[in-house]
Design an enzyme around this catalytic site. Structure first.
Site, short mmCIF file in Angstrom:
data_model
loop_
_atom_site.label_atom_id
_atom_site.label_comp_id
_atom_site.label_asym_id
_atom_site.label_seq_id
_atom_site.Cartn_x
_atom_site.Cartn_y
_atom_site.Cartn_z
N GLU A 43 16.83 -19.15 -22.20
CA GLU A 43 18.02 -18.16 -22.09
C GLU A 43 19.28 -17.97 -23.05
OE1 GLU A 43 19.24 -18.68 -18.06
OE2 GLU A 43 17.50 -18.51 -17.10
N ASP A 83 8.71 -13.51 -9.64
CA ASP A 83 8.97 -13.27 -8.31
C ASP A 83 9.57 -12.03 -7.73
OD1 ASP A 83 11.83 -15.79 -8.08
OD2 ASP A 83 11.91 -13.78 -8.75
N ASN A 108 11.88 -19.11 -23.84
CA ASN A 108 11.84 -18.63 -22.53
C ASN A 108 13.28 -17.96 -22.02
OD1 ASN A 108 10.58 -18.44 -19.74
ND2 ASN A 108 12.23 -19.72 -18.81
N GLU A 137 8.17 -17.18 -14.31
CA GLU A 137 8.89 -17.43 -13.26
C GLU A 137 8.80 -16.12 -12.32
OE1 GLU A 137 12.99 -18.43 -14.14
OE2 GLU A 137 12.19 -19.93 -15.83
N HIS A 173 11.58 -12.16 -13.02
CA HIS A 173 12.30 -12.18 -11.90
C HIS A 173 12.74 -10.88 -11.54
CE1 HIS A 173 12.80 -16.51 -11.39
NE2 HIS A 173 13.34 -16.69 -12.57
O1 G3I Z 1 20.35 -31.59 -5.60
C1 G3I Z 1 21.41 -31.21 -5.43
C2 G3I Z 1 22.22 -31.69 -4.14
O2 G3I Z 1 22.19 -33.07 -4.27
C3 G3I Z 1 23.67 -31.13 -3.63
O3 G3I Z 1 23.89 -31.69 -2.54
C4 G3I Z 1 23.56 -29.74 -3.86
C5 G3I Z 1 25.18 -29.16 -3.77
O4 G3I Z 1 24.94 -27.69 -3.98
O5 G3I Z 1 23.28 -29.40 -5.24
C6 G3I Z 1 21.97 -29.66 -5.34
O6 G3I Z 1 21.59 -29.03 -6.67
C7 G3I Z 1 21.08 -27.95 -6.79
C8 G3I Z 1 19.91 -27.70 -7.28
O7 G3I Z 1 19.31 -26.23 -7.56
C9 G3I Z 1 18.44 -28.25 -6.50
O8 G3I Z 1 18.65 -27.55 -5.12
C10 G3I Z 1 21.91 -26.84 -7.63
O9 G3I Z 1 23.39 -26.98 -7.10
C11 G3I Z 1 21.62 -25.60 -7.89
O10 G3I Z 1 22.45 -25.00 -9.05
C12 G3I Z 1 20.06 -25.59 -8.69
O11 G3I Z 1 19.81 -24.29 -8.69
C13 G3I Z 1 18.40 -23.97 -9.32
C14 G3I Z 1 19.00 -23.22 -10.62
O12 G3I Z 1 17.78 -22.82 -11.49
C15 G3I Z 1 20.14 -23.98 -11.62
O13 G3I Z 1 19.25 -25.13 -12.16
C16 G3I Z 1 17.55 -23.43 -8.60
O14 G3I Z 1 17.15 -24.25 -7.68
C17 G3I Z 1 16.43 -23.00 -9.42
O15 G3I Z 1 15.46 -22.10 -8.80
C18 G3I Z 1 16.91 -22.08 -10.83
O16 G3I Z 1 15.83 -21.67 -11.59
C19 G3I Z 1 16.17 -21.13 -12.74
C20 G3I Z 1 15.17 -21.69 -13.77
O17 G3I Z 1 15.74 -22.94 -13.97
C21 G3I Z 1 15.69 -20.68 -15.29
N1 G3I Z 1 15.27 -19.43 -15.00
C22 G3I Z 1 16.14 -18.88 -14.00
C23 G3I Z 1 15.74 -19.70 -12.64
C24 G3I Z 1 16.52 -18.88 -11.30
O18 G3I Z 1 17.86 -19.06 -11.47
#
Ligand code: G3I
Length: 354
Positions: A156, A264, A199, A262, A235
């Site tokens: 991105e 969905d 990506n 990705e 997405h």
């Molecule tokens: O693991 C911690 C947990 O310990 C904590 O209590 C909690 C507090 O909010 O956060 C948790 O981490 C979260 C993580 O997902 C695991 O659930 C992060 O806050 C949250 O920001 C993270 O979101 C992910 C996001 O990328 C940012 O990394 C999403 O699950 C994930 O589906 C999303 O995936 C992205 C791809 O990497 C790139 N393309 C877009 C896609 C969708 O946004």
């Protein structure tokens, strides 16, 4: 239609009617994807397969590639400047190797707020940040040399807003636009056999962001940068299949492989039968465009069961975006994917890497 396709069509339609009976059928997505030399699979979380045996069983049965949804990102795998956390990432490679699956590494270079504080709040000068990025990539890609088939090297980098220049990030601000070349060259040096991917989202069909991504990748290729594939996140709510096909074809003409990374298709909740049927049509369109494009080598969804998806948190009021429902039952979207794989003509798959 050749008889074997007719048999496969009957199989696909039959399993579309037997959506509930999925115990040990051999008509899994990965079996039909193999006909097309196509990799098909989801982003996953190890915390899910270690706690939910059905999750693990469906993952191993249906798919031949997986991506760590979050556990190979900097915050998980490199939580402190001088510490890597392989407990986060190793299980994905182990699961994949135990089940004859490939691994997509995601991602070696992304932006705030998804980086750890030690990086984003570093105040590193340019040369120091180049060293940090180079070391991260060499260490992570080097650890999985020959075991992770492909890497989302840069994720991105292109801005959403016109004129779709480089997104202002710690990398572009501190290092400059050459950070992309640096990242890809470092990844290639660490594993010359890995497929290296740029990506992004929003560039799936024709448009300004697609044009900008095309120009970015073309420029890297002209400089001899080892970019082997472009990842289209997908997405979406729907897609113009003809525009998607034209857009993917022009990227293929650059000599890169096409990866759907990705996929969905989110729906307003509650999702009724008509919405699920429309969703299935979108999945079918994406699969058919990929299957008709010889450079398309990978189709991945972002999760595979509605029980675990990023959508409801990030798009309140929406969900039901994936091919399996929250009880792991195949949805019409799954049947549509299977039917596309069963009935599409097998075309020779080009592309420099799997
Ligand atoms: O693991 C911690 C947990 O310990 C904590 O209590 C909690 C507090 O909010 O956060 C948790 O981490 C979260 C993580 O997902 C695991 O659930 C992060 O806050 C949250 O920001 C993270 O979101 C992910 C996001 O990328 C940012 O990394 C999403 O699950 C994930 O589906 C999303 O995936 C992205 C791809 O990497 C790139 N393309 C877009 C896609 C969708 O946004």
């Amino acid at each position: 239609m050749p008889i074997d396709n007719l048999v496969l069509l009957m199989l696909a339609l039959g399993c579309g009617l037997c959506l509930t009976a999925r115990a040990d059928a051999s008509d899994a997505l990965r079996d039909l994807a193999a006909r097309h030399h196509l990799l098909i699979g989801p982003a996953v979380g190890k915390h899910l397969w270690t706690t939910d045996p059905v999750y693990a069983a469906v993952l191993a049965r249906e798919f031949n590639i997986l991506t760590a949804e979050n556990d190979m990102k900097w915050a998980a795998i490199h939580p402190e400047r001088d510490r890597f956390n392989w407990n986060a990432s190793d299980p994905y490679v182990a699961f994949a190797e135990a089940h004859g699956m490939r691994v997509r590494g995601h991602t070696l270079c992304w932006h705030a707020p998804f980086n750890p504080a030690w990086l984003e709040e570093s105040g590193f000068a340019r040369d120091a940040l180049i060293g940090v990025l180079s070391n991260h990539i060499a260490t992570v890609v080097g650890r999985y040399r020959g075991r992770v088939a492909m890497w989302d090297v840069v994720n991105e980098a292109v801005a959403d807003e016109a004129p779709h220049g480089l997104r202002p990030t710690i990398w572009s601000r501190t290092i400059g636009p050459e950070y992309l070349d640096l990242a890809f060259r470092a990844a290639h040096a660490a594993d010359p056999g890995a497929t290296l991917v740029y990506n992004d989202y929003g560039g799936e069909a024709e448009g300004g962001k697609a044009d900008a991504i095309h120009a970015l990748v073309a420029g890297m290729l002209e400089r001899g940068v080892p970019v082997h594939a472009v990842g289209f996140q997908m997405h979406i709510l729907d897609i113009d299949a003809e525009s998607l096909a034209r857009n993917l074809a022009r990227f293929a003409q650059l000599g890169v492989a096409i990866h759907i990374t990705e996929l969905d298709v989110r729906l307003p909740l509650p999702a009724d039968a008509a919405a699920l049927a429309r969703q299935a049509d979108v999945y079918r369109k994406v699969l058919n465009v990929c299957l008709r494009e010889p450079a398309c080598r990978v189709v991945q969804t972002w999760g595979f069961t509605d029980a675990y998806s990023w959508i409801p948190k990030f798009f309140p009021g929406h969900g039901a975006a994936l091919p399996f429902d929250a009880e792991y039952q195949p949805k019409p979207a799954w049947a549509a994917m299977l039917e596309a794989l069963a009935t599409a003509e097998v075309v020779p798959r080009g592309g420099v890497h799997d």
